[in-house]
Write an enzyme that holds these catalytic residues in place. Structure first.
Site, PDB file in Angstrom:
ATOM      1  N   ARG A 112       0.803  -1.216   0.000  1.00 52.84           N
ATOM      2  CA  ARG A 112       0.000   0.000   0.000  1.00 52.84           C
ATOM      3  C   ARG A 112       0.844   1.278   0.000  1.00 52.84           C
ATOM      4  O   ARG A 112       0.531   2.233  -0.712  1.00 52.84           O
ATOM      5  CB  ARG A 112      -0.981  -0.003   1.189  1.00 52.84           C
ATOM      6  N   THR A 113       1.887   1.309   0.788  1.00 48.20           N
ATOM      7  CA  THR A 113       2.673   2.547   0.849  1.00 48.20           C
ATOM      8  C   THR A 113       3.312   2.828  -0.508  1.00 48.20           C
ATOM      9  O   THR A 113       3.166   3.926  -1.063  1.00 48.20           O
ATOM     10  CB  THR A 113       3.747   2.457   1.951  1.00 48.20           C
ATOM     11  N   LYS A 142      24.289  -5.445  -5.204  1.00 49.74           N
ATOM     12  CA  LYS A 142      25.751  -5.573  -5.334  1.00 49.74           C
ATOM     13  C   LYS A 142      26.476  -5.122  -4.071  1.00 49.74           C
ATOM     14  O   LYS A 142      27.697  -5.066  -4.036  1.00 49.74           O
ATOM     15  CB  LYS A 142      26.252  -4.719  -6.509  1.00 49.74           C
ATOM     16  N   ARG A 163      11.603   3.320   2.313  1.00 46.61           N
ATOM     17  CA  ARG A 163      11.229   2.318   3.319  1.00 46.61           C
ATOM     18  C   ARG A 163      12.463   1.470   3.581  1.00 46.61           C
ATOM     19  O   ARG A 163      13.062   0.930   2.650  1.00 46.61           O
ATOM     20  CB  ARG A 163      10.089   1.433   2.851  1.00 46.61           C
ATOM     21  N   HIS A 200       6.105   5.097  11.147  1.00 44.58           N
ATOM     22  CA  HIS A 200       5.501   5.048   9.811  1.00 44.58           C
ATOM     23  C   HIS A 200       4.607   6.292   9.707  1.00 44.58           C
ATOM     24  O   HIS A 200       3.384   6.209   9.773  1.00 44.58           O
ATOM     25  CB  HIS A 200       4.692   3.753   9.674  1.00 44.58           C
TER      26      HIS A 200
HETATM   27  N1  ASP Z   1       1.842  -2.089   6.467  1.00 39.93           N
HETATM   28  C1  ASP Z   1       2.152  -1.656   7.804  1.00 39.93           C
HETATM   29  C2  ASP Z   1       3.624  -1.379   7.941  1.00 39.93           C
HETATM   30  O1  ASP Z   1       4.350  -1.419   6.963  1.00 39.93           O
HETATM   31  C3  ASP Z   1       1.637  -2.570   8.852  1.00 39.93           C
HETATM   32  C4  ASP Z   1       2.193  -3.974   8.857  1.00 39.93           C
HETATM   33  O2  ASP Z   1       3.081  -4.306   8.077  1.00 39.93           O
HETATM   34  O3  ASP Z   1       1.724  -4.757   9.689  1.00 39.93           O
HETATM   35  O4  ASP Z   1       4.073  -1.104   9.031  1.00 39.93           O
END
Ligand code: ASP
Length: 382
Positions: A112-113, A142, A163, A200
């Site tokens: 989703r992100t 690498k 991320r 997050h």
């Molecule tokens: N999608 C959220 C996160 O990346 C929650 C999860 O992974 O449980 O933190």
């Protein structure tokens, strides 16, 4: 506390609006002023500070002023309600068309992100520079370090969405991008898309947006966070954002097994800001009086051993029977992905059709909130 004027505009604006069209935007909720307090995570256009400053949230908050203003302008961008607003939106679109790339650096699994940032950018009329399959097929494979990968992304794109499994990696990336600015004159900013077990922040924005959207305001509400509160970065950021929002009479109930309790630093942060905190391992005790139930996955990937995970994995399973104990006015949220903590697939089907379940709205809100955020950090209104 939020600026009352901004607050009034934004609270009133929590409606689904027809957009005047920013590169194909059709409709979406506009952003309430829940954002300003977490500005510290978004390093839009700030003057390089030394790295020590970056490690102090409060300091970073001070050096990123005016995000509430930027986001109020984002409301105009999506739905101008005056000739002047339309003029500003047109100018902003013009600017966005010149500064419109964003790169994603995704070192950990993301659905989703990553996707909602991409969709947000495309809807705003921009481009996304991404490696298919995340960083696995980049020079990270690498052995390249974070600093160099960030430098590469920052020299090709205006915004870098990161991320990464390390806590505070977004601070490191922000520092590296500022160093790059002095060498190459780039103006990239970093937005954290989740840093390990840390935070997050954009998830918290969309979560608070969803709470305001469905419950009107967090004032006087009881918000119950359930599950792996030790490793769940989304709950860490949401707790902090709720506290920073300055809601009156907010009660935060933290429900987890003893071994997965919320880190003390987060509890102190929210208690110091006047939020009433109640920790328990008994869902029964609190489920009937919650206004918001925020369910979470046990973060299996953060456990050192399979045995440790198995020992608590079966606790706190949301099923239709459990949900029956909640009030008629509650909303059930979940950042997703969900696994067994939301029962079986048959349970999912029943929970999904319950009007109190809002996790799919929450998921969609992520795109709208990220649109406004990208418009803000790309300087659409400067
Ligand atoms: N999608 C959220 C996160 O990346 C929650 C999860 O992974 O449980 O933190």
């Amino acid at each position: 506390a939020p600026d009352p004027e901004v607050e009034a505009v934004c609270r009133a604006a929590v409606v689904r609006v027809a957009a005047a069209g920013v590169g194909g935007v059709e409709a979406g909720p506009v952003l309430p002023d829940v954002i300003g307090p977490v500005a510290r995570r978004f390093y839009g256009g700030m003057v390089p500070a030394d790295r020590a400053d970056r490690e102090d949230d409060e300091q970073a908050a001070r050096i990123t002023p005016g995000l509430a203003e930027i986001l109020r302008n984002a409301v105009d961008l999506v739905s101008p309600d005056s000739v002047e607003g339309a003029r500003r939106a047109a100018q902003a679109r013009h600017k966005l068309s010149r500064r419109r790339n964003h790169a994603t650096l995704i070192y950990e699994a993301s659905t989703r992100t990553a996707r909602s940032f991409q969709a947000a950018k495309l809807r705003l009329g921009g481009e996304v520079v991404a490696t298919a399959g995340g960083v696995k097929f980049s020079s990270v494979y690498k052995g390249e370090n974070l600093a160099d990968s960030v430098r590469a992304a920052g020299s090709y794109a205006d915004v870098v969405v990161l991320r990464h499994p390390d806590v505070r990696s977004s601070y490191e990336a922000a520092y590296q991008l500022d160093q790059l600015t002095t060498r190459l004159g780039t103006r990239s900013v970093v937005i954290s898309g989740g840093d390990g077990v840390g935070e997050h922040p954009t998830q918290a924005l969309l979560d608070l947006f969803t709470i305001v959207d469905f419950q009107g305001s967090p004032d006087g509400r009881t918000v119950t966070l359930v599950g792996d509160l030790a490793h769940g970065r989304s709950v860490h950021s949401l707790a902090k954002l709720l506290a920073l929002y300055g809601a009156d009479g907010l009660r935060l109930e933290l429900v987890s097994p003893e071994s997965l309790r919320t880190p003390p630093g987060i509890i102190d942060f929210v208690s110091d800001r006047g939020v009433q905190v109640y920790e328990t391992d008994s869902l029964e005790e609190v489920i009937g009086t919650s206004d918001v139930i925020y369910w979470t996955r046990v973060q299996q990937e953060r456990f050192e051993s399979e045995e440790d995970y198995e020992a608590i994995a079966g606790q706190f399973i949301m099923t239709p029977e459990v949900f029956a104990k909640a009030s008629d006015d509650v909303i059930l949220m979940h950042p997703l992905p969900r696994k067994h903590e939301m029962g079986t697939e048959a349970d999912h089907a029943i929970l999904d059709s319950d009007p109190r379940s809002v996790y799919f709205h929450q998921m969609q809100n992520g795109m709208y909130v990220r649109m406004a955020l990208l418009a803000g950090v790309l300087g659409a209104h400067e």
